[in-house]
Design an enzyme around this catalytic site. Sequence first.
Site, mmCIF file in Angstrom:
data_model
loop_
_atom_site.group_PDB
_atom_site.id
_atom_site.type_symbol
_atom_site.label_atom_id
_atom_site.label_comp_id
_atom_site.label_asym_id
_atom_site.label_seq_id
_atom_site.Cartn_x
_atom_site.Cartn_y
_atom_site.Cartn_z
ATOM 1 N NE ARG A 37 -4.244 1.404 0.313
ATOM 2 C CZ ARG A 37 -5.216 1.433 -0.573
ATOM 3 N NH1 ARG A 37 -5.070 0.805 -1.731
ATOM 4 N NH2 ARG A 37 -6.334 2.064 -0.332
ATOM 5 N NE ARG A 41 -3.909 5.219 0.753
ATOM 6 C CZ ARG A 41 -4.573 5.359 -0.396
ATOM 7 N NH1 ARG A 41 -5.863 5.140 -0.426
ATOM 8 N NH2 ARG A 41 -3.942 5.714 -1.498
ATOM 9 N NE ARG A 50 -3.422 12.824 0.248
ATOM 10 C CZ ARG A 50 -4.306 13.747 -0.066
ATOM 11 N NH1 ARG A 50 -3.954 15.013 -0.097
ATOM 12 N NH2 ARG A 50 -5.551 13.429 -0.350
ATOM 13 C CG ASP A 86 -3.792 7.378 -7.728
ATOM 14 O OD1 ASP A 86 -4.119 6.941 -6.618
ATOM 15 O OD2 ASP A 86 -4.496 7.240 -8.747
ATOM 16 C CE1 TYR A 164 -10.762 3.453 -9.930
ATOM 17 C CE2 TYR A 164 -8.957 2.171 -10.880
ATOM 18 C CZ TYR A 164 -9.747 2.518 -9.789
ATOM 19 O OH TYR A 164 -9.519 1.945 -8.569
#
EC number: 4.1.1.37
Length: 299
Positions: A37, A41, A50, A86, A164
């Site tokens: 990951r 986060r 962030r 990302d 997406y």
Amino acid sequence: MEENGFRPKGFPELKNDTFLRAAWGEETDYTPVWCMRQAGRYLPEFRETRAAQDFFSTCRSPEACCELTLQPLRRFPLDAAIIFSDILVVPQALGMEVTMVPGKGPSFPEPLREERDLERLRDPAVVASELDYVFQAITLTRQRLAGRVPLIGFAGAPWTLMTYMVEGGGSSTMAQAKRWLYQRPQASHQLLHILTDALVPYLVGQVAAGAQALQLFESHAGHLGPQLFTKFALPYICDVAKRVKAGLQKAGLAPVPMIIFAKDGHFALEELAQAGYEVVGLDWTVAPKKARRRLGGWC
């Protein structure tokens, strides 16, 4: 990257190569550990860093990406770092608007709905130059790692990016994207080719910037059965590996281990093992011992 003569030199000597040796299939004193990951986060310092910025603004800041990449290493004795970025920066570089909606996730205000919508996409040849901020983040992070552990670069695989771009965001069924595969197979292949053409120089550029391993995320493999996966996902996964390796050689760059992670793709482990990658990632639904038995002498 190479066309512009950009090849950073003078990186600090790597002190812990356990992850890389394991990725190349060599014996190691212990099993290396890293957090797939991206960044952290789950960490309070991540959320604090962030909070002040829009997600994709953070992605475009090499300094912020470097800080977020390094944060987990300050807490845990990890054997590798993965650059903060990302997978959807690639559709952005192709000209699509993407926003990150709090509590919802990524959103494409104008997703691809018809075959003619493909004409809106930029030439994939420009993607690498559009994503120079990722290369800057990798170079900065590699320097600041000071050789502590290797740095991993990554990208989303063509089918996952397509979902997406067609769905307009996340989906539990991928109904729109799968409808494309059935009703617009030619346009689907056209889009998957465009994405592959964009990904190859992007991944080669990451290595030129300092990435020491690469991971391709086929996060939505599980939405395809074996037949659709073999037709619309696997050929592009294979093509990315083959062309990236050729691109590294052409650019005079040393080879790096490549990892393919196809989430919920347990039905295609044997095919993935032959796709040109040094490492096949397993998700939580697959027992590693059983996977090793299935793949025989490959592991």
